[in-house]
Design a protein around this motif. Structure first.
Motif, PDB file in Angstrom:
ATOM      1  N   PHE A 199       0.838  -1.201   0.000  1.00  0.00           N
ATOM      2  CA  PHE A 199       0.000   0.000   0.000  1.00  0.00           C
ATOM      3  C   PHE A 199       0.872   1.249   0.000  1.00  0.00           C
ATOM      4  CE2 PHE A 199       0.108  -1.757   4.392  1.00  0.00           C
ATOM      5  CZ  PHE A 199       0.805  -0.746   5.043  1.00  0.00           C
ATOM      6  N   PRO A 200       0.277   2.403  -0.389  1.00  0.00           N
ATOM      7  CA  PRO A 200       1.042   3.650  -0.487  1.00  0.00           C
ATOM      8  C   PRO A 200       1.101   4.389   0.849  1.00  0.00           C
ATOM      9  CG  PRO A 200      -1.180   4.027  -1.260  1.00  0.00           C
ATOM     10  CD  PRO A 200      -1.106   2.566  -0.871  1.00  0.00           C
ATOM     11  N   ASP A 201       1.967   5.405   0.883  1.00  0.00           N
ATOM     12  CA  ASP A 201       2.118   6.276   2.053  1.00  0.00           C
ATOM     13  C   ASP A 201       1.033   7.355   1.980  1.00  0.00           C
ATOM     14  OD1 ASP A 201       2.806   8.175   3.943  1.00  0.00           O
ATOM     15  OD2 ASP A 201       4.939   8.174   3.455  1.00  0.00           O
ATOM     16  N   LEU A 202      -0.037   7.167   2.742  1.00  0.00           N
ATOM     17  CA  LEU A 202      -1.172   8.086   2.653  1.00  0.00           C
ATOM     18  C   LEU A 202      -0.825   9.476   3.172  1.00  0.00           C
ATOM     19  CD1 LEU A 202      -4.100   8.463   1.830  1.00  0.00           C
ATOM     20  CD2 LEU A 202      -4.795   7.652   4.086  1.00  0.00           C
ATOM     21  N   ASN A 203       0.010   9.574   4.199  1.00  0.00           N
ATOM     22  CA  ASN A 203       0.392  10.891   4.710  1.00  0.00           C
ATOM     23  C   ASN A 203       1.076  11.724   3.642  1.00  0.00           C
ATOM     24  OD1 ASN A 203      -0.489  10.807   7.472  1.00  0.00           O
ATOM     25  ND2 ASN A 203       1.161   9.375   7.916  1.00  0.00           N
TER      26      ASN A 203
END
Length: 440
Positions: A238-242
């Protein structure tokens, strides 16, 4: 024996090379422009489906599999519920090929809720919701989804794929830009193509590359949207949402997160990517998800601010011109949300067994790629022939796992893809991975 093995390996390699050449030539032939044709001069390939490029490619692939003695792993019929186990051809198998992450599909309370909805509303709402297909259960589900996300509202579409196609296709146009992860689902790509917007892809989870695209292109377009997934179904990462939220705010663009696989899976209580990163729901403009994984139904949803949802509810073609989802499906999804909130231990068990699986796989030196080790774990084999052969061999030994083959992934990334359920046991994992390692 060594000579025999070399010959066999060489034969497989030559067949693979031949298949790739044929597929490439077939694609090149399909791309040739149509000459000025009229009447009987039109070739058969332009008016016969058995000469369609897609069908031709299928025939080439099937012939190659037949030459290698590999059975097709596709369209196997499950004869009952598909959870941690399933029944196929009268045999019970350990099952790693279903999205029933929290083991809610088939839950007695969910079945009962669906049956009650059938008694009250029937099996179809028989119309587009805006015309005369609206039922109380629809708005109950949408409000429950909005409450779970902590946003204003939500709207439910009859198809998960159509949710992305219609949302992106409607909201954006020729003066806009859609930037997406290169591994984004087909539904978002089709939606972007439908919109007429410019489309750019950035390397998977490479947010530095995404920022460079924004620096170079943002000022040339009106609306710009970044589209990512909460949990990538091929790789389990998954990606870095921040960082995504920071980029969205800095460059004044929209951010859309497709939570088809992350909702119900990521986060302490299954609330998805935002719970993993402790991000406010309002920091993401469009939350998308499906009802067919943890929510035991079928369809998709968009959650977000009222202006977004009302716009889609009245004008998005995939909602406006499509029948509403059947009431029993809505009831099943609504009850699934209730049980998920009531029993967070299901998410805990899913995480525990996923961590057990990936730790053992790595101990056995199996290549699990970039998987974060939660619900989706690939074993990368680097050969479509090997992936299909191992899937078939495991099936014969009582284990159902699907191969992912070229061209769905690059040949060097061909793999077995394992979907975990909270009901899988360490014994099932041990048996599966030990057998896989022995076959390898």
């Amino acid at each position: 024996m060594a000579v025999k093995k070399l010959t066999s390996d060489l034969k497989q390699k030559l067949i693979q090379q031949s298949l790739h050449r044929k597929l490439k030539n077939s694609a090149a032939e399909a791309d040739k422009p149509v000459a000025s044709l009229n009447g009987s001069a039109i070739p058969d390939k332009f008016c016969r489906f058995d000469q369609h490029p897609g069908y031709t490619q299928m025939q080439i692939m099937n012939k190659g599999a037949e030459q290698l003695g590999v059975e097709s792993p596709f369209f196997r019929v499950h004869e009952g519920l598909a959870g941690s186990t399933t029944t196929i051809e009268g045999r019970e198998l350990v099952n790693f090929a279903s999205y029933n992450y929290l083991n809610l599909s088939g839950h007695p309370e969910i079945n009962q809720a669906a049956c009650q909805a059938i008694e009250q509303y029937g099996t179809s709402v028989s119309a587009s919701r805006i015309v005369s297909g609206e039922r109380p259960i629809h708005r109950q589900l949408e409000q429950a989804l909005a409450n779970t996300y902590g946003v204003d509202d939500a709207v439910v579409f009859v198809s998960g794929h159509a949710t992305n196609v219609s949302t992106l296709g409607y909201l954006f146009g020729a003066k806009d830009l859609i930037i997406h992860d290169e591994y984004i689902h087909n539904s978002s790509i089709v939606g972007a193509q439908l919109s007429g917007a410019r489309r750019l892809a950035f390397p998977h989870n490479n947010l530095d590359a995404l920022e460079r695209l924004l620096q170079e292109n943002r000022h040339q377009f009106e609306r710009v949207i970044i589209v990512v997934e909460g949990l990538y179904s091929m790789d389990g990462d998954f990606p870095d949402l921040n960082r995504l939220v920071q980029l969205k705010q800095q460059y004044r663009v929209f951010l859309m997160v497709d939570e088809a696989h992350s909702f119900g899976v990521l986060g302490k209580t299954g609330k998805g990517l935002r719970e993993t990163f402790n991000v406010a729901a309002s920091d993401v403009d469009i939350w998308m998800g499906t009802l067919s994984k943890t929510l035991s139904g079928c369809g998709g949803y968009i959650a977000g601010e009222s202006a977004l949802v009302e716009n889609l509810r009245y004008l998005a073609p995939g909602f406006l011109y499509s029948v509403g989802i059947p009431a029993p499906v809505a009831a099943a999804a609504l009850k699934s949300l209730e049980i998920m909130a009531r029993e967070p231990e299901r998410v805990v068990r899913l995480r525990s067994i996923s961590e057990y699986f990936i730790a053992k796989a790595r101990k056995l030196k199996l290549n699990t790629g970039d998987s974060e080790g939660i619900a989706i774990i690939p074993v990368i084999l680097g050969s479509s022939v090997k992936a299909a052969t191992l899937s078939s061999a495991l099936f014969k030994q009582g284990i159902n796992v699907q191969p992912i083959l070229y061209p769905a992934v690059p040949e060097k990334s061909a793999r077995l893809r394992f979907f975990l359920s909270c009901e899988h046991t360490p014994e099932q994992v041990d048996t599966t991975l030990d057998k896989l390692a022995a076959l390898l």
